[in-house]
Design a protein around this motif. Structure first.
Motif, PDB file in Angstrom:
ATOM      1  N   ALA A  23       0.817  -1.216   0.000  1.00 26.76           N
ATOM      2  CA  ALA A  23       0.000   0.000   0.000  1.00 26.76           C
ATOM      3  C   ALA A  23       0.854   1.271   0.000  1.00 26.76           C
ATOM      4  O   ALA A  23       0.515   2.254  -0.640  1.00 26.76           O
ATOM      5  N   SER A  43      -7.961   7.731  -5.697  1.00 27.24           N
ATOM      6  CA  SER A  43      -8.386   6.761  -4.706  1.00 27.24           C
ATOM      7  C   SER A  43      -7.461   5.533  -4.724  1.00 27.24           C
ATOM      8  O   SER A  43      -7.108   5.049  -5.793  1.00 27.24           O
ATOM      9  N   GLY A  44      -7.070   5.076  -3.555  1.00 25.27           N
ATOM     10  CA  GLY A  44      -6.269   3.854  -3.445  1.00 25.27           C
ATOM     11  C   GLY A  44      -4.767   4.069  -3.561  1.00 25.27           C
ATOM     12  O   GLY A  44      -4.001   3.111  -3.553  1.00 25.27           O
ATOM     13  N   GLY A  46      -2.773   5.383  -1.409  1.00 25.24           N
ATOM     14  CA  GLY A  46      -2.057   5.211  -0.145  1.00 25.24           C
ATOM     15  C   GLY A  46      -2.061   6.418   0.781  1.00 25.24           C
ATOM     16  O   GLY A  46      -1.314   6.456   1.752  1.00 25.24           O
ATOM     17  N   LYS A  47      -2.925   7.389   0.516  1.00 23.38           N
ATOM     18  CA  LYS A  47      -2.964   8.595   1.350  1.00 23.38           C
ATOM     19  C   LYS A  47      -3.383   8.278   2.783  1.00 23.38           C
ATOM     20  O   LYS A  47      -2.704   8.656   3.739  1.00 23.38           O
ATOM     21  N   SER A  48      -4.507   7.570   2.916  1.00 19.49           N
ATOM     22  CA  SER A  48      -5.016   7.294   4.266  1.00 19.49           C
ATOM     23  C   SER A  48      -4.108   6.335   5.021  1.00 19.49           C
ATOM     24  O   SER A  48      -3.882   6.509   6.220  1.00 19.49           O
ATOM     25  N   VAL A  49      -3.590   5.336   4.332  1.00 18.67           N
ATOM     26  CA  VAL A  49      -2.692   4.390   5.009  1.00 18.67           C
ATOM     27  C   VAL A  49      -1.455   5.139   5.511  1.00 18.67           C
ATOM     28  O   VAL A  49      -1.009   4.941   6.643  1.00 18.67           O
ATOM     29  N   HIS A 213      -9.401  15.398  -2.057  1.00 19.78           N
ATOM     30  CA  HIS A 213      -9.502  15.262  -3.510  1.00 19.78           C
ATOM     31  C   HIS A 213      -9.763  16.616  -4.135  1.00 19.78           C
ATOM     32  O   HIS A 213      -9.795  16.747  -5.359  1.00 19.78           O
TER      33      HIS A 213
END
Ligand SMILES: Nc1ncnc2c1ncn2[C@@H]1O[C@H](COP(=O)(O)OP(=O)(O)OP(=O)(O)O)[C@@H](O)[C@H]1O
Ligand SMILES: [Mg+2]
Length: 332
Positions: A23, A43-44, A46-49, A213
């Motif tokens: 990730a 989206s996806g 790896g920002k939140s992780v 975003h």
């Protein structure tokens, strides 16, 4: 400038049934005191992780996190869970997209603000209550004296978001991580929330990591921008440089694909074709290569490093920025 956060070679792998999801794949960045750093990307990517790993909120297992996260000079990745609890309650705050999932429905808003103050700052419950009212006032909640004893379900969406900001900032953390704090709100409320955050930052000197975003919000409120793609940083620099002189085709694609206030009326929005790669088997070369209309042969098998480009502190990971690029290079 004082660096309060320094992230080096951060990697987060999730063990899943089909293999290992990579990730976050070797992320480097820093945050200075009092500045706002935006993390953008599809989206996806790896920002939140990335954000959650800064507070050690990624459950391991299934995740394995490596690298280094230095916060105020201390390594976060080797802290005990107990030490982390103190850091989370005192030094770092986080606000999310959906306040309903992080607010406790069974406790009054006031209680949720005072809890941390009493536990981590040793405040008397009386003083904490006063501070709670003050914080609600600061984030623009009308009648804070009566609102303080109400429950989350008695607040509107925008008010809940303000309450979450109040909770996160009550302990006066050095770092606030805001993961899409306004996505679920309508445009007017979004603007109000962002201005509350900006005000508090000026008053309290908080550093903010802002994940969004909305590039309009980024342009308005970030000092620097980090562009992520497929678990890596592909470009970073001052907000102005990123918007005026993007050096990665992916950043240029992002800027073309989202509406912005400063855009000319007749400028069309062009989506980036294709989808990001599978992070269980990320490509050997540049992860953006398959979607890039400027890809060259070198990009297929050789992942470009993040290197300095024009502009102070501006870096990009793209072969087009190689000093010899464009001199008869072959396209892919
Ligand atoms: N618990 C998990 N187990 C397996 N894979 C995960 C887990 N959490 C996240 N991932 C994967 O890690 C990658 C990065 O996810 P992340 O949530 O950081 O994306 P994001 O950039 O925040 O996207 P968005 O803009 O949609 O919020 C994605 O491929 C996601 O599927
Ligand atoms: Mg996210």
């Amino acid at each position: 400038m004082e660096r309060i956060l320094e992230v080096k070679d951060l990697r987060v792998n999730f063990k899943v049934r089909g293999g290992i999801v990579q990730a976050v794949r070797g992320v480097n960045f820093h945050v200075n005191k009092g500045e706002t750093v935006a993390i953008v990307g599809e989206s996806g990517c790896g920002k939140s992780v990335t954000a959650q790993s800064l507070m050690r909120l990624i459950p391991s297992p299934p995740a394995v996190t490596t690298g280094s996260i230095r916060f105020k000079g201390e390594e976060i990745l080797t802290k005990s869970l107990r030490q982390m609890e103190t850091i989370r309650g005192k030094e770092m705050g986080m606000i999310f997209q959906d306040p309903m999932t992080s607010l406790n429905p069974t406790l009054s808003i006031g209680k949720q603000i005072t809890e941390g103050l009493v536990k981590h700052q040793g405040m008397s419950s009386e003083a904490a209550k006063t501070r709670a009212v003050e914080m609600l006032k600061l984030v623009g909640i009308p009648n804070p004296e009566s609102r303080v004893s109400q429950y989350p379900h008695e607040f509107s969406g925008g008010m809940r978001q303000r309450a979450m900001i109040a909770i996160a900032l009550a302990c006066n953390p050095s770092l606030l991580i805001a993961d899409e704090p306004t996505t679920a709100l309508d445009v007017t409320v979004q603007a109000q929330i962002m201005s509350v955050l900006k005000d508090l930052q000026t008053k309290l000197g908080t550093s903010i990591i802002l994940i969004t975003h909305d590039l309009g919000v980024v342009a308005d409120s970030a000092d620097r921008v980090i562009v992520m793609y497929a678990g890596k940083v592909v470009e970073s620099g001052k907000t102005r440089d990123i918007f005026k002189n993007p050096k990665h085709p992916y950043t240029r694609g992002l800027l073309r694909s989202v509406p912005r206030l400063d855009q000319k009326k007749d400028e069309p929005l062009i989506p980036i074709f294709g989808t990001p790669p599978d992070l269980i088997k990320p490509p050997a070369g540049c992860a953006f290569c398959a979607r890039c209309d400027e890809a060259m042969r070198v990009c297929v098998n050789n992942d470009p490093a993040l290197v300095p480009v024009e502009g102070e502190g501006h870096t990009a990971a793209c072969w087009l920025n190689h000093p010899l690029a464009g001199e008869g290079g072959e396209s892919a």
